[in-house]
Enzyme design. Structure first.
Site, PDB file in Angstrom:
ATOM      1  N   ASP A  32       0.359  -0.995   0.273  1.00 48.84           N
ATOM      2  CA  ASP A  32       0.329   0.259   0.348  1.00 48.84           C
ATOM      3  C   ASP A  32       0.388   1.342  -0.246  1.00 48.84           C
ATOM      4  O   ASP A  32       2.297   0.927   0.309  1.00 48.84           O
ATOM      5  CB  ASP A  32      -0.812  -0.528   1.566  1.00 48.84           C
ATOM      6  CG  ASP A  32      -1.888   1.076   1.436  1.00 48.84           C
ATOM      7  OD1 ASP A  32      -2.275   2.237   0.418  1.00 48.84           O
ATOM      8  OD2 ASP A  32      -1.697   1.624   2.819  1.00 48.84           O
ATOM      9  N   ASP A  70      -0.024   5.179   0.801  1.00 43.48           N
ATOM     10  CA  ASP A  70      -0.447   6.416   1.990  1.00 43.48           C
ATOM     11  C   ASP A  70       0.081   5.373   3.301  1.00 43.48           C
ATOM     12  O   ASP A  70      -1.243   4.830   3.686  1.00 43.48           O
ATOM     13  CB  ASP A  70      -1.773   6.929   1.791  1.00 43.48           C
ATOM     14  CG  ASP A  70      -1.240   7.568   0.913  1.00 43.48           C
ATOM     15  OD1 ASP A  70      -1.014   8.907   0.647  1.00 43.48           O
ATOM     16  OD2 ASP A  70      -2.522   7.349  -0.051  1.00 43.48           O
ATOM     17  N   VAL A 111     -10.225   4.017   1.944  1.00 44.30           N
ATOM     18  CA  VAL A 111     -11.106   4.198   0.803  1.00 44.30           C
ATOM     19  C   VAL A 111     -11.233   5.469  -0.593  1.00 44.30           C
ATOM     20  O   VAL A 111     -10.846   6.383  -0.251  1.00 44.30           O
ATOM     21  CB  VAL A 111     -12.116   4.158   1.475  1.00 44.30           C
ATOM     22  CG1 VAL A 111     -13.265   4.583   1.506  1.00 44.30           C
ATOM     23  CG2 VAL A 111     -12.690   3.376   2.476  1.00 44.30           C
ATOM     24  N   ARG A 141     -11.649   8.735  -2.606  1.00 45.35           N
ATOM     25  CA  ARG A 141     -11.970  10.260  -2.440  1.00 45.35           C
ATOM     26  C   ARG A 141     -13.567   9.891  -2.224  1.00 45.35           C
ATOM     27  O   ARG A 141     -13.964  10.531  -0.916  1.00 45.35           O
ATOM     28  CB  ARG A 141     -11.456  11.345  -3.616  1.00 45.35           C
ATOM     29  CG  ARG A 141     -11.188  12.371  -2.770  1.00 45.35           C
ATOM     30  CD  ARG A 141     -10.791  13.224  -4.375  1.00 45.35           C
ATOM     31  NE  ARG A 141      -9.255  12.770  -4.701  1.00 45.35           N
ATOM     32  CZ  ARG A 141      -9.113  12.759  -5.645  1.00 45.35           C
ATOM     33  NH1 ARG A 141      -9.069  13.895  -6.276  1.00 45.35           N
ATOM     34  NH2 ARG A 141      -8.042  12.046  -6.302  1.00 45.35           N
ATOM     35  N   SER A 146      -5.349   5.719  -3.843  1.00 46.71           N
ATOM     36  CA  SER A 146      -4.781   7.212  -4.414  1.00 46.71           C
ATOM     37  C   SER A 146      -5.013   7.371  -6.043  1.00 46.71           C
ATOM     38  O   SER A 146      -3.729   6.865  -6.399  1.00 46.71           O
ATOM     39  CB  SER A 146      -3.690   7.877  -3.594  1.00 46.71           C
ATOM     40  OG  SER A 146      -3.361   8.294  -3.841  1.00 46.71           O
TER      41      SER A 146
HETATM   42  P1  B16 Z   1      -6.425   9.790  -3.423  1.00 45.77           P
HETATM   43  P2  B16 Z   1      -3.787   4.099   0.011  1.00 45.77           P
HETATM   44  C1  B16 Z   1      -5.794   5.654   0.271  1.00 45.77           C
HETATM   45  O1  B16 Z   1      -4.888   5.115   0.021  1.00 45.77           O
HETATM   46  C2  B16 Z   1      -5.669   6.429   1.044  1.00 45.77           C
HETATM   47  O2  B16 Z   1      -5.849   5.383   2.527  1.00 45.77           O
HETATM   48  C3  B16 Z   1      -7.143   7.532   1.298  1.00 45.77           C
HETATM   49  O3  B16 Z   1      -7.128   7.522   3.301  1.00 45.77           O
HETATM   50  C4  B16 Z   1      -7.609   8.165   0.420  1.00 45.77           C
HETATM   51  O4  B16 Z   1      -9.297   8.885   0.550  1.00 45.77           O
HETATM   52  C5  B16 Z   1      -7.413   7.396  -1.200  1.00 45.77           C
HETATM   53  O5  B16 Z   1      -5.911   6.595  -1.214  1.00 45.77           O
HETATM   54  C6  B16 Z   1      -7.291   7.791  -2.383  1.00 45.77           C
HETATM   55  O6  B16 Z   1      -6.949   9.174  -2.160  1.00 45.77           O
HETATM   56  O7  B16 Z   1      -7.769  11.223  -3.144  1.00 45.77           O
HETATM   57  O8  B16 Z   1      -5.555  10.584  -3.402  1.00 45.77           O
HETATM   58  O9  B16 Z   1      -7.209   9.606  -4.407  1.00 45.77           O
HETATM   59  O10 B16 Z   1      -3.301   3.693   1.198  1.00 45.77           O
HETATM   60  O11 B16 Z   1      -5.019   3.123  -0.531  1.00 45.77           O
HETATM   61  O12 B16 Z   1      -2.540   4.161  -0.509  1.00 45.77           O
HETATM   62 MG    MG Z   2      -3.225   3.128   3.022  1.00 46.23          MG
END
Ligand code: B16
Ligand code: MG
Length: 216
Positions: free
Chosen positions: A10, A12, A48, A50, A117
């Site tokens: 993963d 973030d 999750v 956005r 993300s």
């Molecule tokens: P974005 P991951 C996720 O990344 C984050 O955990 C989550 O907090 C965020 O809402 C999601 O990406 C969408 O991100 O707005 O930048 O498209 O933990 O799966 O790397």
């Molecule tokens: Mg994450």
């Protein structure tokens, strides 16, 4: 199909601490909505997409918005987030991650990324680690985000790995649920109680020893 484990990371919260920036950006949006987003609820936003995050927040706040306002808030959240990550660089890679990946590559393991993300490629470039990955799956490559397993299925397919031969590193409950659905080995990283559904949990990435995964 490969015999040695494929590692699916993963982004973030596992590779870099951008998760807190997501939280701060959502807190700013929640202030506009006059809703108090606490860190416990934020656990449910991790991993999750956005738009699903905003839907959850509106649900918790008991609010309904027009599609126009909904999209405006999504853009605003992303702009706040982009501003917060504008200065990140390779010093923002979490301790232990680079060493683990370099070691794994030396031993011929495939390395994949699955992040929900849509900013994942931007962040990987800032961290200067895109070349580490044999496959990159992000929010632009999938239809349904974690806890749906679509992204992990794609990462396994792109690295020609059997699901049961994949090890998933995740900081979110949603990501662990998704990996568990495919019977991948799930490793939770963090202090949240919600991670107890993982096969194994470490408080910090630095505690993980590459040797522990050589024959799993
Ligand atoms: P974005 P991951 C996720 O990344 C984050 O955990 C989550 O907090 C965020 O809402 C999601 O990406 C969408 O991100 O707005 O930048 O498209 O933990 O799966 O790397
Ligand atoms: Mg994450």
């Amino acid at each position: 199909m490969k015999k040695i484990p494929t590692f699916i990371f993963d982004l973030d919260g596992v590779i870099t601490n951008t998760e807190n920036y997501h939280f701060q950006a959502w807190k700013d949006i929640c202030e506009i909505l006059k809703f108090d987003l606490n860190s416990e609820l934020n656990e449910e936003l991790k991993g999750v997409s956005r738009d699903k995050c905003l839907k959850k927040i509106l649900d918790w706040a008991g609010l309904d918005l027009s599609i126009k306002r909904f999209n405006e808030l999504l853009d605003k959240k992303n702009n706040i987030y982009l501003d917060k990550i504008s200065k990140i660089n390779s010093s923002n890679i979490i301790n232990g991650v680079s060493d683990f990946i370099i070691n794994a590559k030396k031993h011929n393991h495939s390395i994949a990324l699955y992040s929900t993300s849509k900013n994942a490629n931007l962040i990987l470039n800032k961290l200067n680690i895109s070349s580490y990955f044999d496959a990159i799956v992000d929010g632009n490559s999938i239809k349904i985000s974690k806890p749906d397993p679509e992204g992990f299925e794609l990462a396994a397919k792109l690295t020609q790995s059997a699901h049961e031969n994949c090890v998933v590193f995740e900081d979110s409950e949603a990501g662990i649920i998704a990996g568990n659905k495919l019977k991948m080995m799930t490793i939770g990283i963090g202090k949240s109680k919600k991670l107890s559904i993982a096969n194994k949990v470490y408080k910090e990435f630095n505690e993980i020893k590459f040797q522990d995964f050589q024959r799993c």
